[in-house]
Design a protein around this motif. Structure first.
Motif, short mmCIF file in Angstrom:
data_model
loop_
_atom_site.label_atom_id
_atom_site.label_comp_id
_atom_site.label_asym_id
_atom_site.label_seq_id
_atom_site.Cartn_x
_atom_site.Cartn_y
_atom_site.Cartn_z
N TYR A 59 -30.07 47.92 -14.02
CA TYR A 59 -30.28 46.92 -15.08
C TYR A 59 -31.29 45.87 -14.64
O TYR A 59 -32.11 45.41 -15.46
N PHE A 60 -31.26 45.48 -13.38
CA PHE A 60 -32.28 44.56 -12.88
C PHE A 60 -33.67 45.17 -13.05
O PHE A 60 -34.60 44.54 -13.56
N LEU A 61 -33.82 46.40 -12.61
CA LEU A 61 -35.12 47.07 -12.69
C LEU A 61 -35.58 47.24 -14.13
O LEU A 61 -36.74 47.02 -14.46
N ASN A 62 -34.66 47.61 -15.01
CA ASN A 62 -35.00 47.84 -16.40
C ASN A 62 -35.37 46.56 -17.13
O ASN A 62 -36.05 46.59 -18.15
N ASN A 63 -34.92 45.43 -16.57
CA ASN A 63 -35.20 44.14 -17.20
C ASN A 63 -36.30 43.36 -16.48
O ASN A 63 -36.43 42.15 -16.68
N GLY A 64 -37.08 44.06 -15.65
CA GLY A 64 -38.30 43.48 -15.12
C GLY A 64 -38.19 42.63 -13.88
O GLY A 64 -39.04 41.76 -13.64
N VAL A 65 -37.15 42.86 -13.05
CA VAL A 65 -37.04 42.10 -11.81
C VAL A 65 -38.29 42.31 -10.96
O VAL A 65 -38.90 43.39 -10.99
N GLY A 66 -38.68 41.26 -10.21
CA GLY A 66 -39.86 41.38 -9.37
C GLY A 66 -39.62 42.25 -8.16
O GLY A 66 -40.29 43.26 -7.93
N ASN A 67 -38.62 41.87 -7.36
CA ASN A 67 -38.23 42.63 -6.16
C ASN A 67 -36.71 42.61 -6.07
O ASN A 67 -36.07 41.62 -6.46
N ILE A 68 -36.16 43.68 -5.53
CA ILE A 68 -34.71 43.74 -5.40
C ILE A 68 -34.31 44.43 -4.10
O ILE A 68 -34.91 45.44 -3.72
N PHE A 170 -37.15 48.88 -1.29
CA PHE A 170 -36.07 47.91 -1.13
C PHE A 170 -35.48 48.01 0.26
O PHE A 170 -35.61 49.03 0.94
N ASP A 171 -34.81 46.94 0.67
CA ASP A 171 -34.01 46.95 1.89
C ASP A 171 -32.54 47.06 1.50
O ASP A 171 -32.12 46.55 0.45
N PHE A 172 -31.77 47.75 2.35
CA PHE A 172 -30.33 47.87 2.13
C PHE A 172 -29.60 47.27 3.31
O PHE A 172 -29.90 47.57 4.46
N TYR A 173 -28.64 46.39 3.01
CA TYR A 173 -27.85 45.74 4.04
C TYR A 173 -26.41 46.25 3.96
O TYR A 173 -25.73 46.06 2.94
N ASN A 174 -25.99 46.93 5.00
CA ASN A 174 -24.61 47.42 5.08
C ASN A 174 -23.76 46.31 5.69
O ASN A 174 -23.53 46.26 6.89
#
Length: 270
Positions: A59-68, A170-174
């Motif tokens: 949903y973030f990506l579909n709504n135009g987020v800059g970076n996630i 993107f980066d992933f933080y576990n």
């Protein structure tokens, strides 16, 4: 990273063993994302989002987020995130039917996937061997579906998401957000879902959770929490979070199963 080791731990989770950083995969969210994202502007923002089922990040990506960037205490959420990206990219399917694990459908997808990075190759290896290793009955046990929410969170036109994937990094933080989160990045928005519910049920102090949010948010940033089980902001939580944030609930709506209530809230830095 070892796909075989991840499969080993996946098998242990299926057998109901408690394995640090590995747990069941939720195939979809039970949050009303269409309502939540209709009330916030994420365009061109820097966001940190719980990986969970992947719905929130999509949903973030579909709504135009800059970076996630993504975070989750459960490593398998990232495996599922790649799987869902492939379903969208190659089969034009937002919700794969993994909650009724279908080996034929999975094989159809994996025959089409062409890994373009080392990371994709790793997750491809995991799912390819998952299909080989687990029967439909056993493989189905790694997935959890809470409510029938596909009808109001489904994204029908996936063309925008597919375009976003072409340049998506993107980066992933576990990480466990109730422990100190080590990253030098700061964000405009942090989507924490209903982590407070989980912490409350485990009787875990939320002080570090609140401090993480305050430290990782930009000066004018805000966090998004959701009311999945019940209102997640009140009582002793108010005392701790209220030190740093003002709570602004989303407008109440009539929700199936829950009646009229707010689907969530914003924590706005003071």
């Amino acid at each position: 990273m070892s796909a075989n080791l991840d499969l080993h731990y996946t098998n242990l989770v299926i057998k109901k063993q408690i394995i640090p950083n590995y747990s069941y995969i939720y195939s979809s969210t039970n949050e009303n994302l269409k309502k939540i994202f209709s009330e916030i502007d994420v365009s061109s923002k820097d966001a940190l989002c719980v990986a969970a089922s992947g719905d929130q990040a999509f949903y973030f990506l579909n709504n135009g987020v800059g970076n996630i960037d993504l975070f989750d205490i459960n490593k398998l959420t990232l495996h599922y995130f790649y799987l869902r990206m492939w379903f969208i990219k190659y089969l034009d399917v937002f919700y794969p039917h993994v909650y009724n694990y279908d080996k034929k459908q999975m094989k159809k997808l994996l025959d089409l996937v062409v890994p373009e990075t080392l990371e994709e190759s790793y997750y491809y290896s995991y799912w390819y061997n998952f299909v080989k290793k687990f029967s439909e009955k056993k493989g189905d046990l790694i997935f959890r579906k809470v409510w029938e929410c596909d009808d109001y969170n489904n994204i029908e036109d996936l063309s925008n998401l597919r375009e976003k994937f072409n340049e998506f990094k993107f980066d992933f933080y576990n990480v466990d957000f109730s422990s100190e989160v080590d990253t030098s990045k700061k964000y405009d928005i942090i989507y924490v879902s209903n982590i407070v519910d989980w912490l409350r049920n485990k009787k875990i102090d939320i002080t570090l959770y609140a401090e993480n949010l305050n430290r990782l948010l930009k000066e004018d940033g805000f966090a998004i929490g959701t009311n999945v089980v019940y209102s997640s902001y009140g009582g002793s939580d108010m005392d701790i979070l209220g030190k740093y944030f003002e709570c602004v609930p989303f407008k109440s709506i009539d929700e199936r199963y829950c009646g009229k209530r707010s689907p969530g809230y914003c924590l706005i830095r003071k």
